[in-house]
Enzyme design. Structure first.
Site, mmCIF file in Angstrom:
data_model
loop_
_atom_site.group_PDB
_atom_site.id
_atom_site.type_symbol
_atom_site.label_atom_id
_atom_site.label_comp_id
_atom_site.label_asym_id
_atom_site.label_seq_id
_atom_site.Cartn_x
_atom_site.Cartn_y
_atom_site.Cartn_z
ATOM 1 N N CYS A 1 -1.611 -42.790 8.097
ATOM 2 C CA CYS A 1 -1.732 -42.786 6.633
ATOM 3 C C CYS A 1 -0.385 -43.687 6.207
ATOM 4 O O CYS A 1 0.332 -44.049 7.020
ATOM 5 C CB CYS A 1 -1.850 -41.253 6.205
ATOM 6 S SG CYS A 1 -0.447 -40.243 6.507
ATOM 7 N N CYS B 1 3.292 -42.917 7.395
ATOM 8 C CA CYS B 1 3.475 -43.347 8.534
ATOM 9 C C CYS B 1 3.795 -44.744 8.878
ATOM 10 O O CYS B 1 4.558 -45.236 9.511
ATOM 11 C CB CYS B 1 2.214 -42.956 9.742
ATOM 12 S SG CYS B 1 1.604 -41.458 9.264
#
Lengths: 316, 76
Positions: free
Chosen positions: B10, B13
């Site tokens: 996502c 990250c």
């Protein structure tokens, strides 16, 4: 003060007339937008500060040795304050089970956590007042406790994918943050959340404002008012696929309520949006077998529907 | 030196990975970067809140997108 600002802007500066449909819709839009974004920023900051004390690692430690029932209540409460994004639900599930937290408590945590959405809570508070926000909070905890206890009682441990029990986890440390780090965390949360949701808030308030100004009352009261026994059921079924837009849905629900939709129906709708979302279910399927997944969905959906009817009955 | 980023891919990250790469490059380090995206692997490493950052196998931060400067401090 915000009302004064909205009055000034819409009625004085732009010269729309109070009491007209267009004027009232625009006023609703401006007033709600300023109020909600302002409150969201402030309250997310303080909520995040509290949440910084409860990382999932600590929550797991707290739950490891709790008796039944009390443990379920505690798990639900921690579900409210432990921050995690839905992509962490599998690592959290594995971490809980691996360290011996009972399946029922793990589910109490996993059910309440998405239902009691911090943003939804702030928006309910700012639009409906603390009573409705409290009802939402308590019923989210209630659904988590009941759901967890039912899953515990049914002894579904073998409905968890076998590999979960075989995983052994490296040593975990709980980080101790200092105050500056907590403040940074809270600031980041505000920035991240507000930048992510403001569009949905605006769209939701826009639609809400339109309904507020233009939707005919008799129609909605007839179909979604307290008189329709199927309203809650339909609201929950409609709510499940709407996950991403919960913050946009609340202003819509607000104006629907003002047009005669029953309060329990509105609350059930909001809970179903956050508690049962398709992406979250797909992620959970990685760690639990279809049977447990179906039981989970059924228990949560029935509890939410039940609460909807209860509130409609109590709050007419 | 091995830098590992734990996360399912996502936005958070990705940002952490970007910051870590910039930090290591600016320090002129000889490094290798690994992205761990499999959720069971993430759990096995003892990470319950993503994104997380590990340096040479040791988890340094969890559940937070560290800035480039913070990562530089950890790398030095």
């Amino acid at each position: 003060m915000i009302r004064y600002l909205a009055d000034l802007l819409i009625y004085k500066l732009f010269g729309f007339e109070a009491g007209t449909r267009l004027g009232d819709s625009l006023h609703f839009f401006v007033y709600d937008t300023i109020k909600i974004l302002f409150l969201l920023a402030i309250m997310i900051f303080f909520i995040s500060l509290i949440r910084s004390y409860f990382p999932p690692e600590r929550t797991k430690k707290i739950l490891e040795k709790q008796p039944k029932f009390f443990g379920n209540v505690l798990a639900s409460l921690l579900g409210v304050v432990t921050p995690f994004c839905s992509c962490s639900s599998v690592p959290i599930f594995i971490g809980f089970i691996e360290s011996g937290v009972p399946l029922g408590m793990t589910f109490s945590f996993l059910i309440t956590s998405p239902i009691v959405n911090q943003i939804a809570l702030v928006m309910l508070y700012s639009l409906f007042g603390w009573q409705i926000a409290t009802i939402y909070l308590l019923s989210g905890i209630f659904v988590g406790v009941i759901g967890g206890i039912i899953i515990e009682t049914l002894h579904l441990e073998n409905e968890v994918e076998e590999y979960v029990y075989q995983i052994s986890i490296d040593k975990q440390e709980i980080e101790e943050l200092n105050m500056q780090e907590r403040i940074d965390f809270a600031k980041n949360e505000v920035k991240d959340i507000v930048s992510r949701i403001w569009k949905y808030v605006l769209i939701g308030i826009g639609i809400g404002a339109f309904i507020y100004g233009y939707a005919p009352e008799d129609l909605l009261t007839q179909y979604a008012g307290p008189g329709n026994p199927f309203a809650v059921l339909i609201a929950v079924i409609l709510g499940i696929p709407l996950y991403a837009n919960v913050v946009g849905v609340i202003p819509i629900v607000q104006s629907l309520l003002s047009k005669g939709v029953a309060i329990g129906t509105g609350l059930s709708f909001m809970m179903s949006i956050t508690a049962l979302s398709l992406p979250a279910l797909i992620i959970l399927r990685k760690v639990i077998k279809p049977k447990l997944l179906i039981i989970f969905v059924t228990v949560v959906a029935l509890s939410i529907i039940g609460l909807g009817y209860l509130f409609n009955f109590l709050l007419i | 030196m091995k830098i590992s980023i734990y996360g399912t891919g996502c936005k958070n990250c990705l940002n952490l990975a970007k910051n870590a790469k910039m930090a290591a490059e600016e320090l002129g380090l000889d490094f290798e970067m690994e992205k761990v995206e499999d959720m069971t692997e993430i759990a096995k490493a003892g990470v319950m809140s993503t994104p997380a950052l590990a340096i040479d196998g040791e988890i340094k931060a969890k559940g937070i997108v560290l800035s480039k400067e913070d990562i530089k401090d950890l790398l030095q």
